[in-house]
Design a protein around this motif. Sequence first.
Motif, PDB file in Angstrom:
ATOM      1  N   CYS B  75      35.812  41.442  35.453  1.00  0.00           N
ATOM      2  CA  CYS B  75      36.289  40.063  35.551  1.00  0.00           C
ATOM      3  C   CYS B  75      35.879  39.497  36.914  1.00  0.00           C
ATOM      4  CB  CYS B  75      37.811  40.045  35.396  1.00  0.00           C
ATOM      5  SG  CYS B  75      38.481  38.387  35.324  1.00  0.00           S
ATOM      6  N   TYR B  76      35.104  38.437  36.867  1.00  0.00           N
ATOM      7  CA  TYR B  76      34.608  37.834  38.110  1.00  0.00           C
ATOM      8  C   TYR B  76      35.331  36.514  38.377  1.00  0.00           C
ATOM      9  CZ  TYR B  76      31.472  35.266  41.200  1.00  0.00           C
ATOM     10  OH  TYR B  76      30.976  34.525  42.221  1.00  0.00           O
ATOM     11  N   GLY B  77      35.875  36.393  39.552  1.00  0.00           N
ATOM     12  CA  GLY B  77      36.566  35.165  39.944  1.00  0.00           C
ATOM     13  C   GLY B  77      35.652  34.316  40.807  1.00  0.00           C
ATOM     14  N   ASP B  80      37.109  33.031  44.503  1.00  0.00           N
ATOM     15  CA  ASP B  80      37.127  33.865  45.708  1.00  0.00           C
ATOM     16  C   ASP B  80      36.088  34.979  45.699  1.00  0.00           C
ATOM     17  OD1 ASP B  80      38.369  35.144  43.714  1.00  0.00           O
ATOM     18  OD2 ASP B  80      40.285  35.483  44.722  1.00  0.00           O
ATOM     19  N   THR B  82      35.760  37.630  43.821  1.00  0.00           N
ATOM     20  CA  THR B  82      36.224  39.005  43.621  1.00  0.00           C
ATOM     21  C   THR B  82      35.862  39.481  42.219  1.00  0.00           C
ATOM     22  OG1 THR B  82      38.381  38.168  42.972  1.00  0.00           O
ATOM     23  CG2 THR B  82      38.154  38.931  45.240  1.00  0.00           C
ATOM     24  N   CYS B  83      35.669  40.786  42.100  1.00  0.00           N
ATOM     25  CA  CYS B  83      35.344  41.388  40.814  1.00  0.00           C
ATOM     26  C   CYS B  83      36.335  42.506  40.539  1.00  0.00           C
ATOM     27  CB  CYS B  83      33.938  41.973  40.859  1.00  0.00           C
ATOM     28  SG  CYS B  83      32.691  40.717  41.141  1.00  0.00           S
ATOM     29  N   THR B  84      36.910  42.510  39.363  1.00  0.00           N
ATOM     30  CA  THR B  84      37.865  43.557  39.005  1.00  0.00           C
ATOM     31  C   THR B  84      37.394  44.250  37.740  1.00  0.00           C
ATOM     32  OG1 THR B  84      39.540  42.055  39.850  1.00  0.00           O
ATOM     33  CG2 THR B  84      40.338  44.021  38.763  1.00  0.00           C
ATOM     34  N   ASP B  85      37.359  45.579  37.791  1.00  0.00           N
ATOM     35  CA  ASP B  85      36.904  46.352  36.634  1.00  0.00           C
ATOM     36  C   ASP B  85      38.056  46.629  35.672  1.00  0.00           C
ATOM     37  OD1 ASP B  85      34.219  46.682  37.549  1.00  0.00           O
ATOM     38  OD2 ASP B  85      35.003  48.060  39.052  1.00  0.00           O
ATOM     39  N   GLY B  97      38.817  33.518  34.818  1.00  0.00           N
ATOM     40  CA  GLY B  97      37.744  34.331  35.370  1.00  0.00           C
ATOM     41  C   GLY B  97      36.577  34.372  34.392  1.00  0.00           C
ATOM     42  N   ARG B 125      32.452  35.539  48.373  1.00  0.00           N
ATOM     43  CA  ARG B 125      33.532  35.926  49.273  1.00  0.00           C
ATOM     44  C   ARG B 125      33.098  35.746  50.721  1.00  0.00           C
ATOM     45  NH1 ARG B 125      37.984  40.515  48.204  1.00  0.00           N
ATOM     46  NH2 ARG B 125      39.524  39.496  49.468  1.00  0.00           N
TER      47      ARG B 125
END
Lengths: 253, 561
Positions: B75-77, B80, B82-85, B97, B125
């Motif tokens: 998930c890419y925001g 800001d 940020t990337c969350t797996d 996102g 970022r």
Amino acid sequence: MKNKRGQVAIFIIIAIVLVILIVGIFLYQREIISFGGKAFSPESYLKDCITPEIQSDIAILAKQGGYASPTGFVTYKDEKIAYLCYISEFYKPCVVQEPFVRSNFENELSKLITNKVSACVDNLKREYERKGYSVSSAGVVSSVSIAPKKLNIDIKAPMTITKDTSQTFKQFNVQMDSQIYTVLAIAESIVNFEAVYGDSETTVYMQFYPNIMIEKNKLSDGTKIYKISDVVTKESFTFASRGLSWPPGYQLR
Amino acid sequence: MIKIKKQIMLLMFGILLISLASLSMVSAEVNVTVCCERTTSGLYCQDVVASQCASGVKQAPTACVSTSYCKPGTCYGANDGTCTDNTPQMVCNNKKGTWSVNSPPQCELGCCLLGDQAAFVSLVRCKNLSSALGLQTNYRKDITDEVSCVLQTQNSEKGACVYESEFQKSCRITSRGECAKTSSANANGTSESGTFFKDKLCSAPELGTICGPSSQTTCADGQDGVYFLDTCGNVANIYDSAMAPGRADTAGKDFLDYWANMKDRSEVCGAGSANAGSASCGNCNYLLGSYCRPSKSVGASATVGEYICADLNCKKTQDGTAKKHGESWCVWNDAGNTGKGQNSVGSRFFKHVCVNGQEIVEPCADYRQEECIQDTIRTAGGAFSQAACRVNRWQDCVAQTDAIDCGNTDKRDCLWREGVTLGTITNTSQTQEQNGTCLPKNPPGLKFWEGEQTKQICAQANTQCTVVFQKGLFGKETCKENCECLTDAWVKQKSELCMNLGDCGPNVNWLGTKGNRLGYKVTTVDSAAAPAASSTSGTTAGTGLGSTLGAPLGGTTGATS
């Protein structure tokens, strides 16, 4: 010759007067307005009004995983702590429930402070009116943004104050010192680690960030409670996670 | 008549079969999990039983990884960067996102240079951070690892950057590169970059700037020590009370040099020491356990300024020893024999960490599903211990049949108990064949207050031992086989075997308190009464919590725990 000198002197005097007038108008147009000799800044006024309110709201969100009313949560020490990463099964890494910890914190905080900011803006209007200004204003829209070392509150509150002359404010910006950015960034990193590897090593974070302290408590059902604190500012953030947990005894899959 | 009876019988049998089949189907349905978009407890994308699904949400009778809405991905925001797996698609979309199965190019990391600091982050970022700090974005995509990124700042030259500001010669401490970007208006009204003086401080008299020495101190970003500030707010050298204006000879050579040239921490007061709590020297050393902090937060005061080197080490921990900042160690101070297969009921492992002068307790997973491991490394400053909670690999211990496999610490955490066997002993040769048993080093905890599982587990230690007696000419019986089963030592050994399996047998709780029952039972049955035994009498012993001791052929002595 004397007349010419006189003319030059008059021009110089006029120029000086003009410069003084321009500087005066410029200073007057700036947001600093003198009330009875005492400098009055609407932003300082709003900051003084909002700061205690926002700090209590930050404290509420910080101990509940960034949510004012958490839905997926664990009750720990009488607090509802939101799961930012969770899986109901055993042996598997957790599934992310909140991918953007900081953005969510900003949004929740913005919602919490909306009414309080409006009240502070109303107080500001009354303060101007008390000083003899006539005030016309529109609605108030506020938003919070968290940046390194600071927390910004943008207050869009168009306001025109009139007393002899008029002055219009479009928005106010209140800034507060805060280390919550670092705290939330570490929380985001821990959530990512939990989601990928199933667990995180807190000691490494503490060694890399000298002012950060992380407490991690594992509950019997596999839930982990993380509390990330800044030892200098005492700001903290608590959240829950459940992943890669093991059943008691011999319950093999 | 007989035919009707047969038909009724068939019908009843049929009904019974259908009932059993439907019962099994119902129980199967109860246990079948579905991928639930949101559960009743408000959690997203969980594989749970259908009854736990919130009403009106999507659910599919398959694993979440196989669904479109809960498929995990990155998930890419965009806001800001940020990337969350491992984020489900719908969670990411709900949070505005951008979701993708694989990591998108936006999530690639590079080196973000932020003045004299650096961060290994994504481009977005980096832009955000630069904007927040009022700096121009300096993003290096060619730097592909964090260490190289950090080194970028350490290798850069630092010094005084002198520039014109409001008809005055002003100055700030920065890198050569940043100084080149600093614009100042010259006498002609045109803009030109600042002039860089390597390793010089802004307060150096020869630079002729408006900045001078001051008694103010600060904690500088990314630095361990307390630093002086000059009158322009620039960070100068490490705080040394002897070099503070008003306390030193301001015309003296040392003072002028201290406020003119950048000094390495090895050249200033208290070099090589932690200087924790020192009122006069701010040469803190994080690796030795001190760090710059406001004096108020430490409860001490510096001779000059409001910052001091705080002591981060723990002077006295729970076990009475002193530990260094960052040290971690294992604690298992419960009753019982930890690591010897006899952990007390309710005991668990704990990792203790010394951080910022405080001892933090981090419990490992409950039911001893994790154990704490630790090691010590030798450093110049002495021993430094590091601990971690790690999965307890007890699961396949009892399946090992020889001591070598049992003791393979790369694969499992077991111990070999010589001369001990699990199960029934019928003759001496059996004990000789298997001369030991592999058991968990730290047996798992059990939820003995719930369900029947604990009884089944503990019952594995039930033992029946047939002791053979021979009757003499005058009726005297002499023990001939498995005579050891009649000794107290044998009972003790078997009861300990119970404890080796988990929270079974005559165990104590973590405080050392015994249970209100013995924890095992020994039953002796004389088979002389049984018709099968004619010239011999047998005794069988059994151990294990909750075992149902039946009367075996021949006669038994049984123990249950």
